[in-house]
Design an enzyme around this catalytic site. Sequence first.
Site, PDB file in Angstrom:
ATOM      1  N   SER A 176       0.806  -1.184   0.000  1.00  0.00           N
ATOM      2  CA  SER A 176      -0.052   0.012   0.013  1.00  0.00           C
ATOM      3  C   SER A 176       0.819   1.326  -0.086  1.00  0.00           C
ATOM      4  O   SER A 176       1.934   1.268   0.615  1.00  0.00           O
ATOM      5  CB  SER A 176      -0.870  -0.128   1.238  1.00  0.00           C
ATOM      6  N   SER A 177       0.487   2.496  -0.477  1.00  0.00           N
ATOM      7  CA  SER A 177       1.252   3.744  -0.677  1.00  0.00           C
ATOM      8  C   SER A 177       1.263   4.137   0.990  1.00  0.00           C
ATOM      9  O   SER A 177       2.121   5.086   1.135  1.00  0.00           O
ATOM     10  CB  SER A 177       0.445   4.351  -1.411  1.00  0.00           C
ATOM     11  N   CYS A 178       0.505   3.533   1.795  1.00  0.00           N
ATOM     12  CA  CYS A 178       0.672   3.903   3.284  1.00  0.00           C
ATOM     13  C   CYS A 178       2.045   3.726   3.847  1.00  0.00           C
ATOM     14  O   CYS A 178       2.297   3.971   5.132  1.00  0.00           O
ATOM     15  CB  CYS A 178      -0.487   3.839   3.987  1.00  0.00           C
ATOM     16  N   TYR A 187      -0.896  -0.817  10.098  1.00  0.00           N
ATOM     17  CA  TYR A 187      -1.033  -1.591   8.949  1.00  0.00           C
ATOM     18  C   TYR A 187       0.381  -1.363   8.036  1.00  0.00           C
ATOM     19  O   TYR A 187       0.767  -2.369   7.349  1.00  0.00           O
ATOM     20  CB  TYR A 187      -1.936  -1.028   7.993  1.00  0.00           C
ATOM     21  N   LYS A 210       2.814  -4.009   6.214  1.00  0.00           N
ATOM     22  CA  LYS A 210       3.034  -4.212   4.747  1.00  0.00           C
ATOM     23  C   LYS A 210       4.602  -4.307   4.549  1.00  0.00           C
ATOM     24  O   LYS A 210       5.094  -4.582   3.660  1.00  0.00           O
ATOM     25  CB  LYS A 210       2.179  -3.077   4.229  1.00  0.00           C
ATOM     26  N   HIS A 214     -13.070   3.019   2.806  1.00  0.00           N
ATOM     27  CA  HIS A 214     -12.297   4.077   2.493  1.00  0.00           C
ATOM     28  C   HIS A 214     -13.064   5.027   1.689  1.00  0.00           C
ATOM     29  O   HIS A 214     -14.459   5.256   1.918  1.00  0.00           O
ATOM     30  CB  HIS A 214     -11.305   3.746   1.170  1.00  0.00           C
TER      31      HIS A 214
END
Length: 335
Positions: free
Chosen positions: A110-112, A139, A143, A182
């Site tokens: 994920s981009s987070c 999270y 990841k 989201h």
Amino acid sequence: MTVSLSGKRVWVSGHRGMVGSAIVRRLQEENCEILTAGRNDLDLTDSAAVDAWVQTNKPDVSIVAAAKVGGIMANDSLPAVFLYQNLMISANVIHASYRGGVEKLLYLGSSCIYPRLAPQPIHEDSLLTGPLEPTNEWYAIAKIAGIKLCQAYRKQYGADFISAMPTNLFGPGDNYDLNSSHVMPALIRKMHEAKLASSPSVEVWGSGTPLREFMYVDDLADACIFLTKTYSDAPHVNVGSGDEISIRDLAHLTAKVVGFEGDLVFDASKPDGTPRKLMDSTRLHDMGWSGKHGLEDGLRLAYQTFLAEGARGEVRAINDGISTFEPTGARAVNS
Ligand code: GFB
């Protein structure tokens, strides 16, 4: 090093989620056998069970779309669930795939994973260069561990394990539960219901100023198959659309698509999260891949499928209090 999927047994873990079901749809264009395991048949947080499933079903290729996912409030309020479940799922699926002799594995992050204030657009090299966004650090840590597992198994064992980091996604099979979703599915649902009820306004969380990049999930699925076939290296690869928009403008665009004509009320008591999260997807584009759906046409498709799935799908409460939208379109090919 390219990998052919022809005649291969391709395991998609997480096949009932938005991302996994899009990957199953995309794989139906390939001459391969799609392997899936339903939640009741295989608990991905149980390492012995995952190992046994892989030994029995012998996948050649493993696409790791399984994850406990959610929007900003779910991430912020269930840190233990998000950290524990995602660590376990990642470790179990990657390790079992290695032990089972899987020839290619694609792990989805994920981009987070990137620092909250990473320079924009965010290059892959920004990983681990600064503090994470607090609302989703749990999270993100899980990841990041998944990316590092792929790199470690590549380095120590020569395993052809790669990872891709998608931007914020939306599309068929999304989660429309307002507590855990989201922003995109939340706005679609809220505006649709407000339109039906002739409500004067819709609540939008936060200040409306955060910027997000959005990608239609079928484009992500296509990028995943492209990378699985053509990419073999340790660094993870960003998968973005370049379609960046403020939450305020997204709310106006969603109102236009849905046909909601009331007011937007911004609730400043809700978190904004990271101020900006635009990924630099130059590496992927330089490999020759590009997406097909722009933001507005993807949003129109998402609204159409929301209307269709809303009638056919079910919102299912699961034991940790997060609701998951179960798309009816994805079918277990071999569960
Ligand atoms: O999509 P979202 O929940 O996740 O929120 P993140 C994006 C922005 O939309 C935030 C605002 O600034 C929210 O405050 N927003 C406005 C809303 N109205 C709403 C609403 O009704 N619902 C929701 N959910 N948001 C997630 C991470 O961050 O992004 C995950 O928590 C993951 O770990 C995912 O990385 C892709 O983009 O802030």
